[in-house]
Write a protein that holds these residues in place. Structure first.
Motif, short mmCIF file in Angstrom:
data_model
loop_
_atom_site.label_atom_id
_atom_site.label_comp_id
_atom_site.label_asym_id
_atom_site.label_seq_id
_atom_site.Cartn_x
_atom_site.Cartn_y
_atom_site.Cartn_z
N LYS A 136 0.83 -1.20 0.00
CA LYS A 136 0.00 0.00 0.00
C LYS A 136 0.87 1.25 0.00
O LYS A 136 1.97 1.26 0.53
CB LYS A 136 -0.93 0.01 1.22
CG LYS A 136 -2.00 -1.08 1.17
CD LYS A 136 -3.00 -0.96 2.30
CE LYS A 136 -2.44 -1.44 3.62
NZ LYS A 136 -3.46 -1.53 4.69
N ALA A 137 0.33 2.30 -0.61
CA ALA A 137 1.02 3.58 -0.66
C ALA A 137 0.15 4.65 -0.02
O ALA A 137 -1.08 4.57 -0.04
CB ALA A 137 1.34 3.98 -2.09
N LEU A 138 0.79 5.64 0.56
CA LEU A 138 0.10 6.84 1.04
C LEU A 138 0.62 8.00 0.21
O LEU A 138 1.81 8.26 0.17
CB LEU A 138 0.35 7.07 2.53
CG LEU A 138 -0.62 8.04 3.23
CD1 LEU A 138 -2.04 7.47 3.22
CD2 LEU A 138 -0.18 8.31 4.67
N VAL A 139 -0.31 8.67 -0.46
CA VAL A 139 0.06 9.73 -1.42
C VAL A 139 -0.39 11.08 -0.89
O VAL A 139 -1.54 11.24 -0.46
CB VAL A 139 -0.59 9.47 -2.79
CG1 VAL A 139 -0.16 10.52 -3.81
CG2 VAL A 139 -0.25 8.07 -3.30
N VAL A 140 0.51 12.04 -0.93
CA VAL A 140 0.16 13.42 -0.59
C VAL A 140 -0.59 14.03 -1.77
O VAL A 140 -0.06 14.08 -2.88
CB VAL A 140 1.43 14.25 -0.29
CG1 VAL A 140 1.09 15.73 -0.15
CG2 VAL A 140 2.12 13.75 0.97
#
Length: 326
Positions: A136-140
């Protein structure tokens, strides 16, 4: 897309951190010495070092250099996106790139001479940075805050929801199963990526330091954010519950930081490179420095080398390659 606002119960206000002004440090202190051995051409907006490679983002293009011989960096290849590259992180064969209104791009850099996009995910607004933990990625995202993306199938990423931060989301970094995000002007958010469902912080710390970037050193159990010319360190011995430590204002006003163990390599504006020892967080100290020709704006660290991006908006911009002298 599910959109979550920050619950007030998560917020844990802290008293203002003690601000300490750094004194000047000699380039040879603690045995650390540097010499300029090469350079990379500007302009630049972001850069990273991974192994013997340097990655430099400028405009719409991400360029890859081989630093096996630091004195003569070799350009391997580049990739030009449809829109501006705001920021990126690299791990092994993959770069996760924030490509403005195009969203998150998953760039395969295994062949440095011919990088190729394997997948992408369009966020609601401007994608500016990303951090990956597991699949999983967390994107700004400038409009939505922090957007979670499922990367189990990298060719077809899927949105998992978003979290609307109090201020403007600025940067994210991953350490193990945790991802840490910072916003301006509020503070730090901690996400546990082992949990299912939309992103929801397990902790939020209000700092008021106008944080703009963040890096982590797992070996030193340190998280360091930069904002307002100040280093803001956190003890992450318990990664789910960072403890805010005293802030440290560097001589030139910190712009960006890179971590190597307990050493913080700081792009320190007109003061060039400053190396700050954070092994004793209550008493940080400058242990080495290198005066650049122009304003130092970014820094990246590899094995025995340091890259310092120099030059303000109206100045000549390039990247100085420094070798650490044994």
């Amino acid at each position: 897309m599910t959109r979550r606002r920050r619950p007030s119960a998560v917020l844990a206000p802290l008293s203002a951190a003690l601000m300490m002004v750094a004194g000047g440090g000699a380039a040879t202190a603690q045995g650390l010495k540097f010499e300029a051995v090469g350079s990379l051409p500007g302009p630049y907006e972001a850069m990273r070092v991974d192994g013997t490679r340097a990655y430099v983002g400028a405009g719409r293009t991400l360029t890859i250099y081989d630093l096996s011989t630091p004195a003569t960096p070799k350009r391997l290849g580049s990739y030009t996106f449809a829109e501006q590259v705001w920021s990126f992180r690299v791990a092994g064969p993959t770069a996760w790139v924030g490509v403005n209104f195009s969203g998150l791009a998953i760039l395969d850099v295994s062949n440095g001479a011919a990088p190729v996009v394997r997948g992408s995910f369009k966020t609601p607004g401007q994608a500016k940075a990303a951090a990956v933990a597991g699949t999983k990625a967390l994107v700004v995202d400038h409009m939505e805050g922090l957007v979670m993306v499922d990367l189990a199938n990298a060719t077809k990423p899927v949105g998992l929801g978003s979290f609307f931060v109090e201020g403007y989301a600025r940067d994210v970094v991953a350490s193990g199963k945790y991802v840490y995000g910072v916003d301006s002007p509020t503070g730090l958010y901690v996400f546990d990526f082992s949990k299912s469902g939309p992103p929801e912080p397990v902790l939020s710390l209000q700092t008021g330091n106008n944080l703009r970037s963040v890096e982590v050193s797992e070996s030193a159990h340190l998280l360091v954010a930069v904002g307002g010319g100040t280093l803001q360190p956190y003890d992450i011995a318990n990664p789910a519950a960072p403890v805010q430590l005293p802030g440290y204002r560097t001589p030139g006003g910190a712009q960006r930081v890179a971590l190597r163990g307990a050493l913080a390599y700081v792009a320190d504006g007109r003061e060039g490179l400053q190396v700050v020892d954070l092994a004793t967080p209550a008493a940080p100290r400058v242990v080495a420095s290198f005066k650049t020709d122009r304003m130092a704006r970014d820094v990246a660290v590899g094995d025995g080398i340091v890259l310092v991006a120099q030059g303000g908006p109206k100045e000549k911009q390039d990247v100085v390659v420094l070798r650490q002298i044994p």
